[in-house]
Motif scaffolding. Structure first.
Motif, PDB file in Angstrom:
ATOM      1  N   ASP A 130      -7.555   4.472 -10.499  1.00 42.70           N
ATOM      2  CA  ASP A 130      -7.972   5.155  -9.265  1.00 42.70           C
ATOM      3  C   ASP A 130      -8.596   4.176  -8.275  1.00 42.70           C
ATOM      4  O   ASP A 130      -8.334   4.246  -7.067  1.00 42.70           O
ATOM      5  CB  ASP A 130      -8.966   6.278  -9.596  1.00 42.70           C
ATOM      6  CG  ASP A 130      -8.317   7.387 -10.403  1.00 42.70           C
ATOM      7  OD1 ASP A 130      -7.073   7.511 -10.336  1.00 42.70           O
ATOM      8  OD2 ASP A 130      -9.044   8.120 -11.107  1.00 42.70           O
ATOM      9  N   GLU A 131      -9.411   3.277  -8.778  1.00 39.28           N
ATOM     10  CA  GLU A 131     -10.032   2.281  -7.891  1.00 39.28           C
ATOM     11  C   GLU A 131      -8.982   1.357  -7.289  1.00 39.28           C
ATOM     12  O   GLU A 131      -9.065   0.997  -6.105  1.00 39.28           O
ATOM     13  CB  GLU A 131     -11.070   1.475  -8.671  1.00 39.28           C
ATOM     14  CG  GLU A 131     -12.282   2.270  -9.105  1.00 39.28           C
ATOM     15  CD  GLU A 131     -13.224   1.467  -9.975  1.00 39.28           C
ATOM     16  OE1 GLU A 131     -14.389   1.850 -10.099  1.00 39.28           O
ATOM     17  OE2 GLU A 131     -12.770   0.452 -10.555  1.00 39.28           O
ATOM     18  N   ARG A 132      -8.007   0.979  -8.094  1.00 37.95           N
ATOM     19  CA  ARG A 132      -6.954   0.092  -7.585  1.00 37.95           C
ATOM     20  C   ARG A 132      -6.112   0.789  -6.523  1.00 37.95           C
ATOM     21  O   ARG A 132      -5.784   0.202  -5.491  1.00 37.95           O
ATOM     22  CB  ARG A 132      -6.079  -0.393  -8.746  1.00 37.95           C
ATOM     23  CG  ARG A 132      -6.813  -1.254  -9.750  1.00 37.95           C
ATOM     24  CD  ARG A 132      -5.952  -1.612 -10.944  1.00 37.95           C
ATOM     25  NE  ARG A 132      -4.869  -2.515 -10.583  1.00 37.95           N
ATOM     26  CZ  ARG A 132      -4.013  -3.038 -11.468  1.00 37.95           C
ATOM     27  NH1 ARG A 132      -4.112  -2.713 -12.751  1.00 37.95           N
ATOM     28  NH2 ARG A 132      -3.072  -3.855 -11.072  1.00 37.95           N
ATOM     29  N   GLN A 133      -5.764   2.032  -6.758  1.00 39.88           N
ATOM     30  CA  GLN A 133      -4.962   2.770  -5.789  1.00 39.88           C
ATOM     31  C   GLN A 133      -5.733   3.028  -4.491  1.00 39.88           C
ATOM     32  O   GLN A 133      -5.146   3.010  -3.402  1.00 39.88           O
ATOM     33  CB  GLN A 133      -4.496   4.095  -6.398  1.00 39.88           C
ATOM     34  CG  GLN A 133      -3.474   3.936  -7.511  1.00 39.88           C
ATOM     35  CD  GLN A 133      -2.212   3.214  -7.038  1.00 39.88           C
ATOM     36  OE1 GLN A 133      -1.764   3.394  -5.908  1.00 39.88           O
ATOM     37  NE2 GLN A 133      -1.629   2.401  -7.911  1.00 39.88           N
ATOM     38  N   THR A 134      -7.039   3.238  -4.605  1.00 41.69           N
ATOM     39  CA  THR A 134      -7.849   3.439  -3.396  1.00 41.69           C
ATOM     40  C   THR A 134      -7.867   2.173  -2.537  1.00 41.69           C
ATOM     41  O   THR A 134      -7.703   2.235  -1.304  1.00 41.69           O
ATOM     42  CB  THR A 134      -9.286   3.824  -3.784  1.00 41.69           C
ATOM     43  OG1 THR A 134      -9.250   5.027  -4.564  1.00 41.69           O
ATOM     44  CG2 THR A 134     -10.137   4.047  -2.551  1.00 41.69           C
ATOM     45  N   SER A 135      -8.050   1.025  -3.174  1.00 40.48           N
ATOM     46  CA  SER A 135      -8.054  -0.240  -2.430  1.00 40.48           C
ATOM     47  C   SER A 135      -6.690  -0.519  -1.814  1.00 40.48           C
ATOM     48  O   SER A 135      -6.594  -0.980  -0.665  1.00 40.48           O
ATOM     49  CB  SER A 135      -8.463  -1.386  -3.354  1.00 40.48           C
ATOM     50  OG  SER A 135      -9.739  -1.177  -3.902  1.00 40.48           O
TER      51      SER A 135
END
Length: 489
Positions: A123-128
């Motif tokens: 989720d953090e990677r997709q947000t960035s």
């Protein structure tokens, strides 16, 4: 003799510094506008003059070196940080129609998603990635978002230096400009939009086994210093592969003056003294067909921060390996803390280290000036010139019947009698892969591999290229021994 606490006719000598107010100061350039920021003690700028100064500094760096030619494809390596996003905004502004002196190259953007190595969730990677996509889309440039897991599907050609002109300044810059002006009328906006649509890589998927392999690789590294070095190496390989696959001959890195000062000192501590000129200079031609340039190396982190805040340059904070780590967690982190704290008390620290890096030059041996680079003379990981040649020559004393590619090996014969005889010691036939890799690495990369618990966790393209080079070296030794025996007969 003067006294420390001496009274001068009843007047005390107070040595307190009188604070100089920055209010109501005039701009040092136009002498009319009110200064809104002070870069150094005497460098006060108003808003418009600071923007003009910042833009001129970027274009002057490119114009002074004349490494990038008109219509050349240039790949911008953007990490989401302040420096790389400022570099992207400078290129975007230089290519706009309102620019007085337009940049003439064709840019593209690449972002390496290293969240798998830094322990970030999906989720953090997709947000960035979504935030960076919004920034990249607004520029109109083609962009490539590549996850770090892709290193496990790279070909071995990444580790082979490409062929290039030994003298990059050979092409006439004036002829290139004239050719660009003639062909400028043929370029249409519709074709540019189509090119963006074709090169836009939105599919950043990777195989699940690659994610597990990446986790095993960084778990095998014992120290944070080795993890940061390995991450930097793999990112370079991916950027180089994207540049070659899409015919980009230059790669722009957004490393600032402050970052390069830290990098210079930390690289010395890591044993990369022989490669300092390539690691910190404006131009890095180690890859042959792809040249790395650093146009932001004249900017301090303070200048970049002020510019981004005043002119609303978007950036994305992405945690790294050393985020929230203490000062002594790694050599790179300790050096950064040392330089930052020293810069706070002595403002000329970064500039002094930076001026030292400007004086470094790479001395090329006579055999390296040929247009055909020799892969064996390059480090397997960083592709810099090997700085362990003398040691390697002393290790490659091979004799028929006892072949041992690594001198000083601690392996003893498994049988303490004379059963080995003329068939050669059995310990030489089972030399570990880690020992074999040492002859193909520079001193700094040897230290990185030494910190690995299992060398077989390296990506397949590195291990395959290592086997090729070892077989090639073994074949050369056998041919030389055969010719020596023929001469003796």
């Amino acid at each position: 003799m003067c006294q420390v606490e001496e009274d001068y006719n009843g007047l005390e000598c107070n040595q307190e510094k009188i604070p100089v107010s920055g209010l109501n100061r005039k701009c040092m350039k136009c002498k009319e506008g009110t200064a809104v920021l002070i870069i150094r003690v005497s460098d006060a700028f108003c808003r418009s003059c600071f923007k003009e100064y910042f833009i001129h500094k970027f274009r002057a760096m490119l114009g002074k070196n004349r490494v990038i030619f008109p219509q050349e494809k240039v790949l911008l390596a953007v990490s989401g940080g302040a420096a790389s996003c400022t570099m992207l905004s400078q290129v975007q502004e230089g290519l706009s129609r309102d620019a007085p002196k337009k940049l003439r190259f064709m840019p593209g953007i690449v972002y390496i998603d290293d969240g798998g190595a830094c322990g970030r969730s999906e989720d953090e990677r997709q947000t960035s990635i979504s935030q960076l996509k919004n920034i990249f889309t607004q520029t109109g440039f083609p962009y490539f978002i590549v996850p770090l897991e892709k290193v496990f599907s790279l070909p071995t050609s990444v580790l082979v230096p490409g062929t290039s002109d030994p003298d990059p300044s050979n092409p006439c810059y004036k002829q290139a400009v004239d050719k660009y002006l003639k062909e400028k009328q043929k370029l249409r906006e519709e074709e540019a939009v189509c090119a963006v649509a074709q090169l836009n890589l939105e599919d950043s998927a990777y195989l699940p086994e690659h994610k597990l392999a990446l986790q095993r690789l960084f778990s095998s590294l014992k120290t944070l210093s080795a993890k940061q070095e390995m991450l930097q190496t793999l990112r370079q390989h991916l950027i180089l592969h994207v540049a070659r696959e899409n015919s980009y001959s230059k790669v722009m890195m957004g490393e600032s003056c402050s970052r390069l000062a830290v990098k210079l000192l930390s690289n010395i501590a890591l044993g990369r003294g022989a490669a300092l000129a390539s690691d910190t200079g404006f131009s890095d031609p180690r890859f042959g067909d792809v040249v790395i340039v650093r146009p932001m190396r004249d900017y301090s982190s303070k200048e970049i921060t002020f510019y981004n805040r005043m002119f609303h340059v978007p950036s994305v904070f992405i945690p790294g390996l050393d985020t929230k780590s203490h000062d002594k967690a790694s050599i790179q982190r300790l050096t950064e803390s040392f330089v930052t704290n020293l810069q706070a008390d002595f403002p000329s620290t970064v500039s002094t280290i930076y001026r030292t890096s400007e004086k470094l030059h790479t001395v090329r041996p006579p055999q390296s000036q040929s247009t055909e680079p020799e892969p064996a003379s390059k480090c397997l990981l960083c592709l810099c010139a090997l700085d362990t040649t003398a040691e390697q020559l002393s290790q490659l004393r091979l004799q028929e019947g006892s072949v041992d590619l690594v001198a000083g090996s601690s392996d003893q014969c498994c049988v303490e009698d004379q059963t080995c005889g003329t068939s050669g010691c059995c310990s030489s036939k089972r030399t570990p892969v880690q020992q074999d890799l040492k002859t193909l690495l520079c001193y700094s990369c040897r230290l990185t591999v030494k910190d690995m618990a299992a060398v077989n966790t390296l990506p397949p393209y590195i291990l395959t290229e290592a086997e090729k080079r070892q077989r090639r070296s073994q074949m050369k030794v056998e041919i030389s021994e055969y010719l020596l025996e023929e001469d003796q007969d």
